[in-house]
Enzyme design. Structure first.
Site, PDB file in Angstrom:
ATOM      1  N   ASP A   1       1.409 -32.129  32.546  1.00  0.00           N
ATOM      2  CA  ASP A   1       1.624 -33.038  33.682  1.00  0.00           C
ATOM      3  C   ASP A   1       2.516 -34.211  33.285  1.00  0.00           C
ATOM      4  O   ASP A   1       2.496 -34.655  32.135  1.00  0.00           O
ATOM      5  CB  ASP A   1       0.258 -33.546  34.180  1.00  0.00           C
ATOM      6  CG  ASP A   1       0.349 -34.141  35.580  1.00  0.00           C
ATOM      7  OD1 ASP A   1       1.352 -33.897  36.276  1.00  0.00           O
ATOM      8  OD2 ASP A   1      -0.590 -34.856  35.967  1.00  0.00           O
TER       9      ASP A   1
ATOM     10  N   HIS B   1      11.357 -31.525  34.971  1.00  0.00           N
ATOM     11  CA  HIS B   1      10.844 -30.160  34.773  1.00  0.00           C
ATOM     12  C   HIS B   1      11.681 -29.410  33.732  1.00  0.00           C
ATOM     13  O   HIS B   1      11.150 -28.649  32.931  1.00  0.00           O
ATOM     14  CB  HIS B   1      10.830 -29.396  36.100  1.00  0.00           C
ATOM     15  CG  HIS B   1       9.903 -29.988  37.120  1.00  0.00           C
ATOM     16  ND1 HIS B   1       8.592 -30.337  36.833  1.00  0.00           N
ATOM     17  CD2 HIS B   1      10.086 -30.311  38.428  1.00  0.00           C
ATOM     18  CE1 HIS B   1       8.021 -30.838  37.921  1.00  0.00           C
ATOM     19  NE2 HIS B   1       8.905 -30.845  38.900  1.00  0.00           N
TER      20      HIS B   1
ATOM     21  N   LEU C   1       0.504 -14.094  19.122  1.00  0.00           N
ATOM     22  CA  LEU C   1       0.079 -15.176  20.023  1.00  0.00           C
ATOM     23  C   LEU C   1       0.001 -14.592  21.428  1.00  0.00           C
ATOM     24  O   LEU C   1       0.901 -13.873  21.849  1.00  0.00           O
ATOM     25  CB  LEU C   1       1.122 -16.310  20.002  1.00  0.00           C
ATOM     26  CG  LEU C   1       0.961 -17.402  21.068  1.00  0.00           C
ATOM     27  CD1 LEU C   1      -0.270 -18.263  20.776  1.00  0.00           C
ATOM     28  CD2 LEU C   1       2.208 -18.303  21.134  1.00  0.00           C
TER      29      LEU C   1
END
Ligand code: IPE
Ligand code: IPE
Ligand code: MG
Length: 243
Positions: A21, A38, A132
């Protein structure tokens, strides 16, 4: 890796989930459009994903777009969707070659077919990897996920496949998008907000939380390492008492 983090590898979380955020505020403070925030956020995603193998982390889940984020101006939503497409195209080769398995959680039906196609292709391409597991939450909402799981179970009961009494926590969890993933041990949220905003409502029942003041574009591998070292010192009790 700093010695402190290495020494505590035994207490590393198996699964870290991050609410990324603060992109918009980061950009606005610089007089730039939110989309620039972003874009910078996507660079931080690359850095954090790259840091996982050295930190010994096997599962990373990132909240990229919530079921509520459609309420934003169309320009921002479209820009984010374009960014997701660009991210997948740009990162696919590196993720695949580094042994990362990518999966997406969330409701896909509302996403543009071209994005859905890229997502499915990346999942298929990386399905055999296991260094991962990178889970990306896209058009994800915990309530939406739980409602979809409840509908799936109700359909199975109605079809006579299972008894209503056979519905348990485990059978509900098996219908969630996260089926097969361990529950997150640690949920990190950047930007100083202290709320979960509909993220992993079921799965994070016993997660530890770390609320970090830094905005997501200012986060990075060193901060990530610090949060993990702090997590290692916590005592988790899961409702029991300490021996
Ligand atoms: C998080 O950053 C990214 C998404 C929700 C897509 P924000 O866009 O929420 O940034 P702030 O919270 O407005 O600063
Ligand atoms: C949560 O952030 C969603 C993502 C990070 C993708 P928001 O910025 O949407 O959450 P609220 O609106 O501040 O609760
Ligand atoms: Mg926000």
């Amino acid at each position: 890796m700093r010695d402190e983090a290495r020494d505590q590898r035994g207490s590393m979380p198996a699964h870290v989930a991050i609410i990324m955020d603060g992109n918009g505020r980061w950009a606005e403070r610089r007089g730039m459009s939110r989309l620039n925030g972003h874009r910078k956020g996507a660079e931080v995603v690359r850095e954090v994903v790259r840091a996982c193998p050295e930190l010994g982390l096997r599962h990373l889940t990132l909240f990229a777009f919530s079921t509520e984020n459609w309420k934003r101006p169309a320009r921002e939503v479209l820009g984010l969707m374009a960014l997701f497409r660009r991210y997948i195209r740009a990162e696919a080769d590196e993720l695949a070659s580094k042994g990362v398995r990518v999966r997406f959680i969330g409701e896909r039906g509302r996403l543009h077919p071209s994005l859905q196609k890229l997502m499915a292709a990346l999942e298929t391409r990386t399905a055999g990897n296991d260094e991962l597991v990178l889970t990306i939450a896209l058009n994800y909402g915990g309530r939406d996920e739980l409602a979809r799981a409840a509908r799936a179970l109700a359909r199975r009961v109605a079809a006579g496949e299972i008894e209503a009494d056979a519905v348990t926590g485990d059978s509900l969890a098996a219908e969630l998008d996260t089926c097969g993933l361990p529950d997150p041990d640690l949920v990190i949220r950047t930007s100083g907000e202290m709320r979960i905003s509909n993220f992993l409502l079921w799965q994070a029942a016993y997660a530890e939380y770390a609320f970090i003041d830094a905005l997501w574009p200012d986060f990075g591998a060193p901060e990530f390492e610090r949060v993990l070292a702090e997590f290692a010192k916590r005592e988790r009790r899961f409702g029991a008492v300490t021996a």
